[in-house]
Design a protein around this motif. Structure first.
Motif, short mmCIF file in Angstrom:
data_model
loop_
_atom_site.label_atom_id
_atom_site.label_comp_id
_atom_site.label_asym_id
_atom_site.label_seq_id
_atom_site.Cartn_x
_atom_site.Cartn_y
_atom_site.Cartn_z
N VAL A 332 49.32 37.50 42.78
CA VAL A 332 49.54 36.94 44.11
C VAL A 332 50.02 38.03 45.05
N TYR A 333 49.44 38.07 46.26
CA TYR A 333 49.89 38.99 47.29
C TYR A 333 51.29 38.57 47.73
N THR A 334 52.21 39.53 47.77
CA THR A 334 53.59 39.23 48.16
C THR A 334 54.02 40.12 49.32
N PRO A 335 54.96 39.62 50.15
CA PRO A 335 55.55 38.28 50.13
C PRO A 335 54.51 37.22 50.52
N THR A 336 54.76 35.99 50.10
CA THR A 336 53.87 34.88 50.46
C THR A 336 53.90 34.65 51.95
N SER A 337 52.77 34.27 52.52
CA SER A 337 52.70 34.05 53.97
C SER A 337 53.18 32.65 54.33
N GLY A 338 53.04 32.29 55.59
CA GLY A 338 53.49 30.98 56.05
C GLY A 338 52.45 29.90 55.92
N HIS A 339 51.16 30.27 55.89
CA HIS A 339 50.12 29.24 55.90
C HIS A 339 49.24 29.24 54.66
N ALA A 340 49.38 30.26 53.80
CA ALA A 340 48.45 30.35 52.67
C ALA A 340 49.04 31.23 51.58
N VAL A 341 48.52 31.03 50.38
CA VAL A 341 48.77 31.94 49.27
C VAL A 341 47.50 32.77 49.10
N TYR A 342 47.67 34.08 49.07
CA TYR A 342 46.55 35.00 48.91
C TYR A 342 46.56 35.54 47.48
N LEU A 343 45.45 35.39 46.79
CA LEU A 343 45.31 35.84 45.42
C LEU A 343 44.59 37.19 45.40
N ASP A 344 45.03 38.08 44.53
CA ASP A 344 44.42 39.40 44.39
C ASP A 344 43.30 39.30 43.36
N ALA A 345 42.10 39.05 43.86
CA ALA A 345 40.96 38.85 42.96
C ALA A 345 40.58 40.13 42.23
N GLY A 346 40.80 41.29 42.86
CA GLY A 346 40.51 42.54 42.20
C GLY A 346 41.34 42.74 40.95
N ALA A 347 42.61 42.32 41.03
CA ALA A 347 43.49 42.41 39.86
C ALA A 347 43.18 41.31 38.85
N ALA A 354 33.60 45.84 43.07
CA ALA A 354 33.72 45.35 44.45
C ALA A 354 32.38 44.96 45.04
N ASN A 355 31.30 45.67 44.65
CA ASN A 355 30.00 45.34 45.23
C ASN A 355 29.39 44.08 44.63
N GLU A 356 30.10 43.48 43.66
CA GLU A 356 29.68 42.18 43.13
C GLU A 356 30.68 41.08 43.51
N PHE A 357 31.54 41.38 44.46
CA PHE A 357 32.40 40.40 45.13
C PHE A 357 33.31 39.61 44.18
N PRO A 358 34.32 40.27 43.61
CA PRO A 358 35.24 39.57 42.72
C PRO A 358 35.96 38.40 43.39
N GLY A 359 36.20 38.51 44.70
CA GLY A 359 36.84 37.39 45.40
C GLY A 359 35.96 36.15 45.41
N GLN A 360 34.67 36.35 45.66
CA GLN A 360 33.77 35.21 45.66
C GLN A 360 33.64 34.63 44.26
N ALA A 361 33.70 35.50 43.25
CA ALA A 361 33.68 35.01 41.87
C ALA A 361 34.89 34.12 41.59
N LEU A 362 36.06 34.52 42.08
CA LEU A 362 37.26 33.71 41.87
C LEU A 362 37.16 32.40 42.63
N VAL A 363 36.66 32.43 43.85
CA VAL A 363 36.48 31.20 44.63
C VAL A 363 35.58 30.21 43.88
N CYS A 364 34.48 30.71 43.36
CA CYS A 364 33.55 29.83 42.65
C CYS A 364 34.15 29.28 41.37
N GLU A 365 34.92 30.09 40.66
CA GLU A 365 35.53 29.62 39.42
C GLU A 365 36.60 28.57 39.68
N LEU A 366 37.37 28.72 40.75
CA LEU A 366 38.37 27.69 41.09
C LEU A 366 37.71 26.36 41.38
N TYR A 367 36.55 26.42 42.04
CA TYR A 367 35.84 25.16 42.30
C TYR A 367 35.22 24.62 41.02
#
Length: 448
Positions: A332-347, A354-367
């Motif tokens: 988790v990106y810290t400190p936590t923000s006021g409106h959202a929790v940001y996850l470090d998909a690269g970690a 990066a060129n295969e978009f780890p963040g999008q992979a995490l988004v799809c897996e959560l769904y």
């Protein structure tokens, strides 16, 4: 302490895993293309997705629908003056409409716009004027683990280097986004805002604050900036916004409304120019693309947004979600923000380049795992920019309860447990404007 009780509920259901698999494939692995009814906990955005108060619903019913000179606009104008300190208001249907009005007025081809970090529509509106959006984040903004109170600040060192490179005459606009959504929703200090004001004066530029989450930012200032330890959120908000020549606002965030936005300023000349452009793109200057009822609800929401009890409840709930996700091993990106929790998909997915978009992979897996919809804010959403591979779980205001967050935490933990089986993605269909590709692009899983 819980600050609210429910007066109305909506039934939601979790589609089966097979249904989620089919929905994800049909959406081109882009969760913007999912039907809302196929989502169980929707953390795609906090923009316009919150629950309005009983006072806002009362205002909605009493809204004045006059085309010109409505009472609803009078109430909005009064709220902006009281809460934000500006006398002139140009309403718009939402924040990006306000951006079009303001940035279409201020920018010309060949200009450079500086920002602590441009968000997607801001970057696109600057580019749409054939101008160049340049980010000026502080170095710690790109470090998810850095322990710093104001990682959303604008780097004056970076801004001055840009001016030295291109010349002050090409930089008519300096923007400060509070909180800094593209930098994990991190707050901006009042001290930094003062220095940015001085810098804008030095280069004779218009200083604009993107005030979408101005109240959340002011709350963090009261907690983290010693000068304001005894100040109220309302007092901090007025001071910080007061350094700007104008503000651009999405009322769907700290306006606590489902629609609406505006430009506000004390500059008579800028106001008149914005007003004329708004007539062309948004509507008459006393409704700006909104129904009168929505204008009235926004006026109430602006006043509620600076209430201490609301902000304490809001920010505590987001902080709690972030802490619980970290406890089960989610980066988790810290400190936590006021409106959202940001996850470090690269970690979270170090095996996905990066060129295969780890963040999008995490988004799809959560769904796929639990029907939870977040949004990627890394290399897919912001191509050719140097940003961490983040996934944002934006929390709608006054909407979800602890049981919903229990499900989010359980879902994320299950995704992390099976992460070695996760593959990246490649884009197979791209829109013409790269700044907006994440809204409509379609993807496919990379071959394994």
């Amino acid at each position: 302490m819980v600050a609210y009780k429910s007066k109305m509920v909506e039934r939601i259901t979790l589609p089966s895993r097979d249904q989620r698999e089919r929905a994800l494939e049909a959406a081109g692995y882009n969760v913007f293309n999912l039907d809302a009814e196929a989502v169980f906990v929707d953390l795609l955005t906090d923009s316009g997705t919150g629950a309005m108060s009983d006072a806002q619903w009362a205002a909605l019913i009493r809204g004045d629908e006059a085309y010109a000179g409505s009472r609803s606009f009078d109430r909005l104008e009064s709220a902006v003056a009281d809460v934000m300190g500006f006398d002139h208001v140009v309403p718009a249907h939402q924040g990006r409409g306000a951006e079009n009005v303001l940035y279409g007025t201020v920018l010309s081809a060949g200009d450079v716009a500086l920002n602590n970090t441009h968000f997607d529509t801001t970057r696109a509106h600057v580019a749409n004027q054939d101008a160049d959006p340049v980010d000026c984040p502080v170095p710690e903004a790109h470090d998810p683990d850095a322990d710093a109170p104001f990682k959303g600040n604008l780097s004056l060192e970076r801004a001055r280097s840009v001016v030295d490179e291109v010349g002050a005459e090409r930089v008519p606009l300096v923007i400060q986004t509070i909180t800094n959504n593209s930098a994990a929703g991190q707050p901006v200090s009042v001290a930094n805002t003062r220095r940015v004001r001085e810098f804008a004066d030095e280069i004779d530029a218009t200083f604009v604050i993107d005030a979408c989450r101005f109240a959340e930012n002011a709350y963090f200032v009261t907690q983290r900036e010693a000068e304001f330890a005894s100040a109220t959120v309302a007092e901090v908000a007025r001071e910080q916004l007061g350094y700007a020549d104008a503000v651009v606002m999405s009322g769907k965030k700290d306006g606590l409304a489902n629609v609406g936005g505006f430009v506000a300023t004390d500059d008579e000349s800028l106001f008149e120019q914005c007003k004329q452009r708004a007539i062309l793109y948004e509507g008459f200057p006393t409704y700006g693309g909104m129904a009168g009822r929505d204008v009235a609800a926004l006026a109430v929401g602006l006043r509620e947004a600076v209430e201490e009890s609301y902000l304490e409840d809001r920010i505590a709930s987001v902080r709690d979600l972030g802490s619980r996700l970290a406890e089960v091993g989610i980066p988790v990106y810290t400190p936590t923000s006021g409106h959202a929790v940001y996850l470090d998909a690269g970690a979270a997915f170090p095996h996905v380049p990066a060129n295969e978009f780890p963040g999008q992979a995490l988004v799809c897996e959560l769904y796929r795992e639990g029907g939870v919809r977040g949004v990627e804010l890394g290399s897919f959403a912001f191509p050719e920019t140097d940003r961490p591979e983040l996934v944002r779980l934006a929390v709608p205001r006054r909407t979800y309860h602890r049981e919903h967050f229990d499900h989010v935490v359980e879902t994320a933990a299950a995704v992390l447990e099976d992460r070695r089986d996760v593959a990246g993605f490649e884009i197979v269909s791209n829109p013409s404007m790269p700044e907006l590709r994440h809204f409509t692009a379609r993807l496919e899983p990379c071959p394994t």
